[in-house]
Design an enzyme around this catalytic site. Sequence first.
Site, PDB file in Angstrom:
ATOM      1  N   HIS A  34     -15.238  -4.070   8.133  1.00 24.09           N
ATOM      2  CA  HIS A  34     -14.583  -4.051   6.822  1.00 24.09           C
ATOM      3  C   HIS A  34     -15.057  -5.145   5.883  1.00 24.09           C
ATOM      4  O   HIS A  34     -14.403  -5.464   4.899  1.00 24.09           O
ATOM      5  CB  HIS A  34     -13.058  -4.048   6.968  1.00 24.09           C
ATOM      6  CG  HIS A  34     -12.619  -2.905   7.829  1.00 24.09           C
ATOM      7  ND1 HIS A  34     -12.909  -1.595   7.500  1.00 24.09           N
ATOM      8  CD2 HIS A  34     -12.008  -2.853   9.022  1.00 24.09           C
ATOM      9  CE1 HIS A  34     -12.467  -0.807   8.460  1.00 24.09           C
ATOM     10  NE2 HIS A  34     -11.929  -1.532   9.409  1.00 24.09           N
TER      11      HIS A  34
ATOM     12  N   ARG B 257      -8.180  -7.320  -8.869  1.00 29.01           N
ATOM     13  CA  ARG B 257      -8.949  -8.548  -9.083  1.00 29.01           C
ATOM     14  C   ARG B 257     -10.388  -8.198  -9.478  1.00 29.01           C
ATOM     15  O   ARG B 257     -10.784  -7.038  -9.421  1.00 29.01           O
ATOM     16  CB  ARG B 257      -8.993  -9.333  -7.777  1.00 29.01           C
ATOM     17  CG  ARG B 257      -9.607  -8.491  -6.658  1.00 29.01           C
ATOM     18  CD  ARG B 257     -10.127  -9.269  -5.490  1.00 29.01           C
ATOM     19  NE  ARG B 257     -10.971  -8.429  -4.654  1.00 29.01           N
ATOM     20  CZ  ARG B 257     -10.533  -7.624  -3.696  1.00 29.01           C
ATOM     21  NH1 ARG B 257      -9.243  -7.532  -3.444  1.00 29.01           N
ATOM     22  NH2 ARG B 257     -11.374  -6.893  -3.004  1.00 29.01           N
TER      23      ARG B 257
ATOM     24  N   GLU C 189      -1.922   7.414   7.916  1.00 27.84           N
ATOM     25  CA  GLU C 189      -2.832   8.211   7.086  1.00 27.84           C
ATOM     26  C   GLU C 189      -3.716   9.032   8.002  1.00 27.84           C
ATOM     27  O   GLU C 189      -4.131   8.546   9.059  1.00 27.84           O
ATOM     28  CB  GLU C 189      -3.758   7.283   6.280  1.00 27.84           C
ATOM     29  CG  GLU C 189      -3.379   7.120   4.850  1.00 27.84           C
ATOM     30  CD  GLU C 189      -4.355   6.231   4.092  1.00 27.84           C
ATOM     31  OE1 GLU C 189      -5.495   6.039   4.547  1.00 27.84           O
ATOM     32  OE2 GLU C 189      -3.947   5.723   3.047  1.00 27.84           O
TER      33      GLU C 189
ATOM     34  N   LYS D 228       0.812  -1.222   0.000  1.00 28.37           N
ATOM     35  CA  LYS D 228       0.000   0.000   0.000  1.00 28.37           C
ATOM     36  C   LYS D 228       0.842   1.268   0.000  1.00 28.37           C
ATOM     37  O   LYS D 228       0.399   2.304  -0.502  1.00 28.37           O
ATOM     38  CB  LYS D 228      -0.970  -0.007   1.182  1.00 28.37           C
ATOM     39  CG  LYS D 228      -1.847  -1.263   1.257  1.00 28.37           C
ATOM     40  CD  LYS D 228      -2.664  -1.471  -0.009  1.00 28.37           C
ATOM     41  CE  LYS D 228      -3.145  -2.923  -0.119  1.00 28.37           C
ATOM     42  NZ  LYS D 228      -3.797  -3.238  -1.393  1.00 28.37           N
TER      43      LYS D 228
END
Length: 502
Positions: free
Chosen positions: A236, A293, A201, A116
């Site tokens: 999530h 994907r 972040e 990431k």
Amino acid sequence: MFTKVLIANRGEIAVRILRACRELGIKTVAVYSTADRQALHVRYATEAYLLGPAPSSESYLKGDKIIEIALKSGAGAIHPGYGFLAENAAFAQEVEDAGLEFIGPSPFAISSMGDKAIARKIMLEAGVPVVPGTKGTDRFSDEELLKLAPEIGFPLLIKATAGGGGKGMREVKSIEEMPSALNSARGEAMSAFGEDNVYLEKLLLGARHIEIQILADKFGNVIHLNERECSLQRRHQKLLEEAPSPAMTEELRERMGEVAVQAAKAVGYESAGTIECLVDKDKNFYFLEMNTRLQVEHPITELVTGVDIVMEQIRIARGRQLSLAQEDIKINGAAIECRINAEDPHNNFMPSTGHISHAVLPTGPGVRIDTGVYSGTEITPYYDSMISKLIVWGENRAQAILRMRRALAEYRVVGVRTNIPFHQTMMDSHRFLGGRYDTRFVEEEFDMEEISEGKETHLDIAAIIATLVKHEQTERSAHVVRRNARDTSNWKWLSRWERLSK
Ligand code: MV4
């Protein structure tokens, strides 16, 4: 050019891919674990091979064995679906090295987007807005991160570079919380990915989770298929997705689409992919991560654009040029997907296993079900709990909601508990009906029990939505009249208005 495809997956997505192959006249090879001997994907394929025992590590994650079966059976390509080996760059490389076609992006694209921090760097350089945070791609020590944290500002998120999907993610409200949060984030990342590198972040509050579907061929042609709204998640795990997003404007859609295409070009992307973004209240958007994907929720995009994404993936892998240009992509109506999981929404969404003795699936206008189970299927604890995807299409969002309510009411499953009551409650929620929700809604503001009590209010809500449908149709007719303004006398307006308000 390959004429036989091995599907390295199970469940609904294996069946979905098998269907595309069959329509294209391509032979298929299924693989399965001992828990899936009776599974639909095994019955559906031209031929099927046993991989091993039920646990994924001994079956669907056995890359070497899968490649061996592909070679032995004469398959020319492998479709990985989602999960399992789909985002494993080493596997994609081994498939290529064996002289087979991997139906997906290059190992380089998979590994760059898999880290990431590297993904953030590539996007930043390509001019894609990223969430403010750390910039380096090397390992950060705890000391370095403690120094960088105040510059980014609190609250912030610690995220695992090997992560994605929220694993190894920790919210930090102040510098005092940093050391222990770093510890637990690194610990969770290490046990999940065997790698404990993290980055920081800024935490964006009240944002929406919106993703852009892209398609790219081997010749550098890239298009986007617009957005999906994915803010409704729990731990999530997405629960419900819709397209288009009720928060989208035509201008934002165009900007995000252009940026997503740029992002894909920056890594020489090929096949289907998704750019995940956060969109804040002021309609600023930020890159979060790229999924290399096919996504679970791809059908809602298929229903509103008319593009068969799996078929496009196969065409692209066969070396064809994209059959569509950006200007061919239009949004028609609205689509909603409810993920139907074998879990109990009244008991903290605990997984529910057992024998599905009976199932009645909704059908009729505008309803699509993608599933890998049938009456008689055993739901085991070895794989994820999603048993089907209920997807509906409507001329507009209100119509799609009415359809979803109707379809959920038709749906019957006997033998395991499902989250259908959760979706029914959602379809009654005023926040959902108004499209006024963000990523905190399910976990912080949504109450299963509160709304599901008063069953008699359901008809009232249906009446409200029906009025909404009518209103949207009226608005549309009004637009048609306005465009022909020159021959629109007041008399025409009046008679039209009378007809519509009958
Ligand atoms: C975020 C975020 C807010 N700020 N990152 C990333 C993985 C995905 N599964 C959730 N992700 C998020 N990343 C920053 N900097 C919000 C989410 C997020 C979310 C967070 C908590 C609860 C539900 C959520 C649903 C979607 C996105």
